[in-house]
Design a protein around this motif. Structure first.
Motif, PDB file in Angstrom:
ATOM      1  N   PHE A 180       0.837  -1.189   0.000  1.00 24.72           N
ATOM      2  CA  PHE A 180       0.000   0.000   0.000  1.00 24.72           C
ATOM      3  C   PHE A 180       0.876   1.244   0.000  1.00 24.72           C
ATOM      4  O   PHE A 180       2.021   1.220   0.459  1.00 24.72           O
ATOM      5  CB  PHE A 180      -0.963  -0.039   1.185  1.00 24.72           C
ATOM      6  N   GLN A 224      -7.579  -0.950  10.231  1.00 26.97           N
ATOM      7  CA  GLN A 224      -6.438  -0.066   9.978  1.00 26.97           C
ATOM      8  C   GLN A 224      -6.862   1.378   9.774  1.00 26.97           C
ATOM      9  O   GLN A 224      -6.064   2.207   9.350  1.00 26.97           O
ATOM     10  CB  GLN A 224      -5.657  -0.560   8.767  1.00 26.97           C
ATOM     11  N   GLU A 262      -8.767   2.614   7.507  1.00 34.28           N
ATOM     12  CA  GLU A 262      -8.819   3.004   6.097  1.00 34.28           C
ATOM     13  C   GLU A 262     -10.001   3.946   5.863  1.00 34.28           C
ATOM     14  O   GLU A 262     -11.106   3.679   6.328  1.00 34.28           O
ATOM     15  CB  GLU A 262      -8.953   1.775   5.198  1.00 34.28           C
ATOM     16  N   SER A 303     -13.284   2.379   4.635  1.00 31.09           N
ATOM     17  CA  SER A 303     -13.685   1.102   5.222  1.00 31.09           C
ATOM     18  C   SER A 303     -14.975   1.255   6.010  1.00 31.09           C
ATOM     19  O   SER A 303     -15.379   2.359   6.397  1.00 31.09           O
ATOM     20  CB  SER A 303     -12.582   0.570   6.138  1.00 31.09           C
ATOM     21  N   ASN A 343      -0.136   3.692   9.643  1.00 33.61           N
ATOM     22  CA  ASN A 343      -1.593   3.795   9.812  1.00 33.61           C
ATOM     23  C   ASN A 343      -2.001   4.226  11.211  1.00 33.61           C
ATOM     24  O   ASN A 343      -3.203   4.290  11.516  1.00 33.61           O
ATOM     25  CB  ASN A 343      -2.263   2.449   9.504  1.00 33.61           C
TER      26      ASN A 343
END
Length: 559
Positions: free
Chosen positions: A41, A302, A304, A307, A338
């Motif tokens: 990523f 994480q 995101e 998400s 993260n």
């Protein structure tokens, strides 16, 4: 790179000096084998980039020699690059049942299933993939089922690729690592081992996945409200333990998040998840059950941005909204980089009245990678002549090298290398024999490799100081500026409060342009250069910022 036909070459195209983007090439004579094809990523400064994949220029040059790509398990950092590269390489892919199931789901998204030639393998199977390469496999314990290490028999000597592993003596599925096969390999002799370095800086052993199961059961037993459980979509064993706890304590389960829904469906269809009948409900049924009878399994451990858990934490999810007293379990450790995203999500959840349970205060996560003592055990079982620490940042590789020295591997026999390094092994000696093209290919939307350093630099500048567009209209017949300069800004200043500044900028630019003679005025390159210099200097002197200056010249003709 000179080639010795009697030598085995091992070439990492990724997965060394970094966590992710795993890809390793073995070459003997006119045959090549690829181990894993993963992505990583993007880093924080890769603005707008979706994923990063290995540079396969070397593979494209020798594509006719490639006999196959061997996938060790279904994590993105080992299979994620396949959809981006398989159409160019057009070679068969080998993997276990679950690995290929997850890969096919990815390929469906890319509408490339027809380009994929899959061969299913098992941990007890031997495959003669080419005249020079014969493969064997051994079961490993990791944070996803159906993980294997690879044994490559070849004319020079046996190579073992451990891939990601730990030694879990009480795995959820009851399938422990095949110690006997590893010990037998060690007795016969292993030439080269490529060994997982991820947790080489952690002393001791990595705890068993079942330890998390105990914590999950305690939380389900004690909680009087709804439980929201966030984990990696691929962590099938952990999802199984949540399902078991929900069944034991008579809760229904709702699964939200596209990737985890896909994983649950695939793992269930292939027999890797045991789901009691009637326990799973659809998202639109959530309101039909009291909170104490409901558990939600979701993605977003994480933090995101898109998400499910992140959207739940800011009340933007279609089906799930935090209720006062909800218990949210974040069953993962933040991947380096993260931490801020996870902290933001946790803060948002607390603000909405949730009780958040996460590492390290509660044992709701264990790693899938070997600690120091497990690495010692692996190296003592295999007893390789040469070691290549892989799957880790450089410091992790160094830590594993130090561990290897403790168990008797000479320092000169340990290779700490970067992507593209060509290591050459014969029966008598080893050496580094040059490099091949290797690096990062950035994927942005449908574009693969079309974003490079210059584009990223511009994106960084845009994000920091914005852009100033200067528009001019020039009449070549009159040999004069007939309109402008007009100034348009984005992300630089608030225009309504800076009209005086922009007016002064216009006057400065106009004075600069009036100094040009007729020949210079009709040369757009000269005009653009003067506009950039004058505007850049003015705005830096007045604001201390360096926005991107974009001159736009339009031509008109008077009649």
């Amino acid at each position: 790179m000179s080639v010795n036909s009697d030598c085995l070459q091992v070439i990492p195209l990724g997965g060394v000096g970094e966590i992710g983007k795993n890809m390793f090439v073995l070459k003997y004579g006119q045959e090549m084998l690829v181990l894993d094809a993963g992505l990583k990523f993007p880093e924080e400064d890769m603005l707008g980039i979706d994923v990063v994949i290995p540079d396969i220029s070397f593979l494209l040059e020798y594509r006719s020699l490639i006999k196959g790509i061997i996938l060790t398990h279904g994590h993105e950092d080992h299979i994620g690059a396949i959809p981006y590269i398989i159409s160019e390489l057009n070679v068969p892919v080998y993997g276990t049942r679950l690995t290929l199931g997850l890969l096919r789901a990815k390929m469906d998204e890319f509408e490339q299933l027809r380009q994929l030639e899959c061969h299913e393998i098992t941990a007890d199977q031997r495959v003669k993939i080419s005249p020079s390469f014969e493969l064997d496999f051994f079961r490993t314990n990791h944070s996803i089922p159906d993980s294997v290490g690879v044994i490559i028999y070849n004319p020079v000597g046996t190579v073992v690729y451990t891939s990601d592993y730990k030694f879990d003596q009480t795995p959820v599925d009851g399938k422990i690592t095949d110690f006997y096969k590893l010990a037998k390999l060690g007795r016969k002799g292993v030439l080269v081992a490529l060994s997982d370095s991820t947790n080489s800086d952690r002393p001791g052993f990595t705890p068993s996945e079942k330890e998390v199961g105990k914590t999950i059961d305690d939380i389900f037993r004690l909680s009087q409200n709804r439980i929201i459980f966030a984990t990696f979509a691929s962590n099938i064993h952990r999802i199984q333990q949540v399902i078991d706890a929900a069944y034991l304590h008579r809760r229904k389960i709702c699964v939200v998040g596209r990737s985890i829904i896909n994983s649950v469906q695939i793992a269930s269809e292939l027999g890797y998840l045991k789901i009691p009948e009637g326990i799973i409900i659809d998202p639109d049924q959530i309101g039909q059950y009291p909170p104490q009878k409901l558990a939600v399994i979701t993605t977003g451990s994480q933090g995101e941005p898109m998400s499910a858990l992140t959207r739940i934490s800011v009340s933007e999810h279609r089906w799930v909204e935090i209720i006062e007293g909800d218990t949210v379990i974040i069953s993962a450790s933040p991947i380096p980089g993260n931490e801020k995203l996870v902290a933001r999500t946790v803060n948002n959840l607390f603000q909405r009245g949730a009780d958040v349970i996460s590492q390290p205060l509660f044992e709701v996560h264990v790693s899938g990678h070997a600690g120091e003592e497990e690495i010692k055990m692996m190296l003592n079982l295999l007893r390789p002549t040469y070691l290549i620490p892989v799957h880790g940042e450089y410091r992790h590789q160094v830590y594993q090298a130090r561990i290897a020295e403790k168990v008797g591997i000479p320092r000169n026999n340990i290779f700490l290398v970067e992507p593209g390094t060509v290591m050459e092994f014969s029966r008598e000696q080893s050496r580094i024999n040059g490099t091949v093209a290797a690096g990062k290919v950035l994927v942005d939307g449908l574009g693969i490799g079309d974003v490079g350093r210059v584009v990223l630099r511009d994106r960084r500048l845009l994000s920091e100081d914005g852009i100033v567009v200067v528009v001019l209209v020039i009449d070549p017949q009159q040999k004069a500026i007939v309109a402008g300069p007009e100034i348009i800004t984005r992300g630089f200043i608030y225009v309504r409060e800076s009209e005086h500044l922009l007016e002064r900028a216009r006057n400065t630019l106009l004075e600069c342009l009036l100094e040009l003679n007729v020949e210079q005025l009709l040369d757009w390159n000269i005009v653009k250069s003067r506009v950039r210099d004058a505007a850049g200097t003015f705005f830096y002197d007045q604001t201390g910022r360096r926005p991107i200056i974009l001159p736009v010249i339009m031509e008109t003709s008077s009649k």
